[in-house]
Design a protein around this motif. Structure first.
Motif, PDB file in Angstrom:
ATOM      1  N   THR A  46     -49.278  17.726  20.081  1.00 11.16           N
ATOM      2  CA  THR A  46     -48.173  17.250  20.880  1.00 11.16           C
ATOM      3  C   THR A  46     -48.077  15.721  20.811  1.00 11.16           C
ATOM      4  O   THR A  46     -48.913  14.717  20.651  1.00 11.16           O
ATOM      5  CB  THR A  46     -48.656  17.437  22.653  1.00 11.16           C
ATOM      6  OG1 THR A  46     -48.726  18.833  23.059  1.00 11.16           O
ATOM      7  CG2 THR A  46     -47.659  16.750  23.384  1.00 11.16           C
ATOM      8  N   ALA A  47     -46.697  15.403  20.449  1.00 11.75           N
ATOM      9  CA  ALA A  47     -46.194  13.922  20.024  1.00 11.75           C
ATOM     10  C   ALA A  47     -44.792  14.069  19.894  1.00 11.75           C
ATOM     11  O   ALA A  47     -44.120  15.114  20.018  1.00 11.75           O
ATOM     12  CB  ALA A  47     -47.090  13.671  18.792  1.00 11.75           C
ATOM     13  N   VAL A  48     -44.171  12.698  19.832  1.00  9.96           N
ATOM     14  CA  VAL A  48     -42.935  12.662  19.232  1.00  9.96           C
ATOM     15  C   VAL A  48     -42.831  12.580  17.781  1.00  9.96           C
ATOM     16  O   VAL A  48     -43.834  11.721  17.159  1.00  9.96           O
ATOM     17  CB  VAL A  48     -42.101  11.240  19.932  1.00  9.96           C
ATOM     18  CG1 VAL A  48     -40.695  11.214  19.230  1.00  9.96           C
ATOM     19  CG2 VAL A  48     -42.351  11.301  21.516  1.00  9.96           C
ATOM     20  N   TYR A  49     -42.318  13.363  17.001  1.00  8.18           N
ATOM     21  CA  TYR A  49     -42.260  13.352  15.507  1.00  8.18           C
ATOM     22  C   TYR A  49     -41.105  12.596  15.126  1.00  8.18           C
ATOM     23  O   TYR A  49     -39.922  12.935  15.435  1.00  8.18           O
ATOM     24  CB  TYR A  49     -42.482  14.861  15.068  1.00  8.18           C
ATOM     25  CG  TYR A  49     -43.820  15.440  15.293  1.00  8.18           C
ATOM     26  CD1 TYR A  49     -44.113  15.700  16.475  1.00  8.18           C
ATOM     27  CD2 TYR A  49     -44.397  15.772  14.235  1.00  8.18           C
ATOM     28  CE1 TYR A  49     -45.322  16.529  16.593  1.00  8.18           C
ATOM     29  CE2 TYR A  49     -45.694  16.338  14.363  1.00  8.18           C
ATOM     30  CZ  TYR A  49     -46.168  16.637  15.564  1.00  8.18           C
ATOM     31  OH  TYR A  49     -47.508  17.284  15.776  1.00  8.18           O
TER      32      TYR A  49
ATOM     33  N   MET B  11     -39.646  10.646   1.727  1.00  5.85           N
ATOM     34  CA  MET B  11     -39.628  10.978   2.876  1.00  5.85           C
ATOM     35  C   MET B  11     -41.167  11.409   3.756  1.00  5.85           C
ATOM     36  O   MET B  11     -41.815  11.833   3.062  1.00  5.85           O
ATOM     37  CB  MET B  11     -38.839  12.333   3.070  1.00  5.85           C
ATOM     38  CG  MET B  11     -37.330  12.045   2.634  1.00  5.85           C
ATOM     39  SD  MET B  11     -36.425  10.963   3.494  1.00  5.85           S
ATOM     40  CE  MET B  11     -36.146  11.670   5.058  1.00  5.85           C
ATOM     41  N   THR B  12     -41.165  10.803   4.776  1.00  7.33           N
ATOM     42  CA  THR B  12     -42.407  10.923   5.402  1.00  7.33           C
ATOM     43  C   THR B  12     -42.181  11.403   6.984  1.00  7.33           C
ATOM     44  O   THR B  12     -41.033  10.779   7.646  1.00  7.33           O
ATOM     45  CB  THR B  12     -43.323   9.606   5.593  1.00  7.33           C
ATOM     46  OG1 THR B  12     -43.246   9.402   4.218  1.00  7.33           O
ATOM     47  CG2 THR B  12     -44.574   9.767   6.075  1.00  7.33           C
ATOM     48  N   TRP B  13     -43.116  12.222   7.437  1.00  5.61           N
ATOM     49  CA  TRP B  13     -42.998  12.666   9.127  1.00  5.61           C
ATOM     50  C   TRP B  13     -44.243  11.909   9.610  1.00  5.61           C
ATOM     51  O   TRP B  13     -45.411  11.859   9.130  1.00  5.61           O
ATOM     52  CB  TRP B  13     -43.390  14.113   9.056  1.00  5.61           C
ATOM     53  CG  TRP B  13     -42.019  15.010   8.794  1.00  5.61           C
ATOM     54  CD1 TRP B  13     -41.708  15.653   7.846  1.00  5.61           C
ATOM     55  CD2 TRP B  13     -40.804  15.188   9.715  1.00  5.61           C
ATOM     56  NE1 TRP B  13     -40.444  16.460   8.062  1.00  5.61           N
ATOM     57  CE2 TRP B  13     -39.970  16.125   9.003  1.00  5.61           C
ATOM     58  CE3 TRP B  13     -40.742  14.721  11.278  1.00  5.61           C
ATOM     59  CZ2 TRP B  13     -38.741  16.155   9.626  1.00  5.61           C
ATOM     60  CZ3 TRP B  13     -39.447  15.181  11.681  1.00  5.61           C
ATOM     61  CH2 TRP B  13     -38.679  15.843  11.304  1.00  5.61           C
ATOM     62  N   TYR B  14     -43.876  11.017  10.586  1.00  5.83           N
ATOM     63  CA  TYR B  14     -44.869  10.518  11.295  1.00  5.83           C
ATOM     64  C   TYR B  14     -44.952  11.181  12.840  1.00  5.83           C
ATOM     65  O   TYR B  14     -43.837  11.694  13.102  1.00  5.83           O
ATOM     66  CB  TYR B  14     -44.538   8.900  11.637  1.00  5.83           C
ATOM     67  CG  TYR B  14     -44.838   8.300  10.414  1.00  5.83           C
ATOM     68  CD1 TYR B  14     -43.795   8.077   9.536  1.00  5.83           C
ATOM     69  CD2 TYR B  14     -45.932   7.342  10.093  1.00  5.83           C
ATOM     70  CE1 TYR B  14     -44.010   7.335   8.308  1.00  5.83           C
ATOM     71  CE2 TYR B  14     -46.212   6.788   8.976  1.00  5.83           C
ATOM     72  CZ  TYR B  14     -44.985   6.570   8.067  1.00  5.83           C
ATOM     73  OH  TYR B  14     -45.119   5.912   7.030  1.00  5.83           O
TER      74      TYR B  14
ATOM     75  N   GLY C 211     -49.693   7.037  24.558  1.00  6.92           N
ATOM     76  CA  GLY C 211     -50.984   6.205  24.584  1.00  6.92           C
ATOM     77  C   GLY C 211     -51.678   5.752  23.251  1.00  6.92           C
ATOM     78  O   GLY C 211     -52.682   5.447  23.189  1.00  6.92           O
ATOM     79  N   LYS C 212     -50.954   6.498  22.125  1.00 12.69           N
ATOM     80  CA  LYS C 212     -51.713   6.320  20.611  1.00 12.69           C
ATOM     81  C   LYS C 212     -50.899   5.690  19.802  1.00 12.69           C
ATOM     82  O   LYS C 212     -49.659   5.736  20.140  1.00 12.69           O
ATOM     83  CB  LYS C 212     -52.218   7.405  19.936  1.00 12.69           C
ATOM     84  CG  LYS C 212     -53.276   8.286  20.908  1.00 12.69           C
ATOM     85  CD  LYS C 212     -53.650   9.551  20.289  1.00 12.69           C
ATOM     86  CE  LYS C 212     -54.856  10.114  21.091  1.00 12.69           C
ATOM     87  NZ  LYS C 212     -55.233  11.605  20.416  1.00 12.69           N
ATOM     88  N   GLU C 213     -51.350   5.342  18.693  1.00 15.63           N
ATOM     89  CA  GLU C 213     -50.290   4.519  17.501  1.00 15.63           C
ATOM     90  C   GLU C 213     -49.976   5.838  16.836  1.00 15.63           C
ATOM     91  O   GLU C 213     -50.243   6.992  16.695  1.00 15.63           O
ATOM     92  CB  GLU C 213     -51.342   3.612  16.828  1.00 15.63           C
ATOM     93  CG  GLU C 213     -52.230   2.572  17.399  1.00 15.63           C
ATOM     94  CD  GLU C 213     -52.640   1.623  16.376  1.00 15.63           C
ATOM     95  OE1 GLU C 213     -52.935   0.404  17.164  1.00 15.63           O
ATOM     96  OE2 GLU C 213     -52.738   2.018  15.227  1.00 15.63           O
TER      97      GLU C 213
END
Length: 119
Positions: free
Chosen positions: A91-94, A34-37, A42-44
């Motif tokens: 701050t991001a979508v996880y 399992m991995t969280w990204y 505007g970023k990869e």
């Protein structure tokens, strides 16, 4: 039917904490790494934290080492991401990813949960 569902995101002040959860169903959770990204505007997409099938090995991005902790509960088919000392740059979508370590093409993604760190 495969489902990977993230939860626990929200708005938090700098220095605060959040705990993300990712609940999986429809596949044998215990044999998937399992991995969280995360992906900021505007970023990869970037890897945040990874945990092996049994939870014995974990890896973290340098930017979150010492602040974030990944864990899993195979009895509950759930992986967690404890995030402490949050910064605005977190701050991001996880996103939660499940990948079969024997077949990298066999993977599943969640829909993502928004984390916003702001005062």
């Amino acid at each position: 039917q495969v489902q990977v569902v993230e939860s626990g995101g929200g708005l938090v002040q700098p220095g605060g904490s959040l705990r993300l959860s990712c609940a999986a169903s429809g596949f044998t959770f215990s044999v998937y790494a399992m991995t969280w990204y995360r992906q900021a505007a505007g970023k990869e997409r970037e890897l945040v934290a990874h945990i092996t099938t049994t939870g014995t090995i974990t890896n973290y991005a340098d930017s979150v080492k010492g602040r974030f902790t990944i864990s899993r509960d195979n009895a509950k088919n759930t992986v967690y991401l404890q995030m402490n000392s949050l910064k605005p740059e977190d701050t991001a979508v996880y996103y939660c990813n499940a990948q079969n370590p024997w077949n990298s093409n066999n993977e599943y993604w969640g829909q993502g949960t928004q984390v916003t760190v702001s005062s």
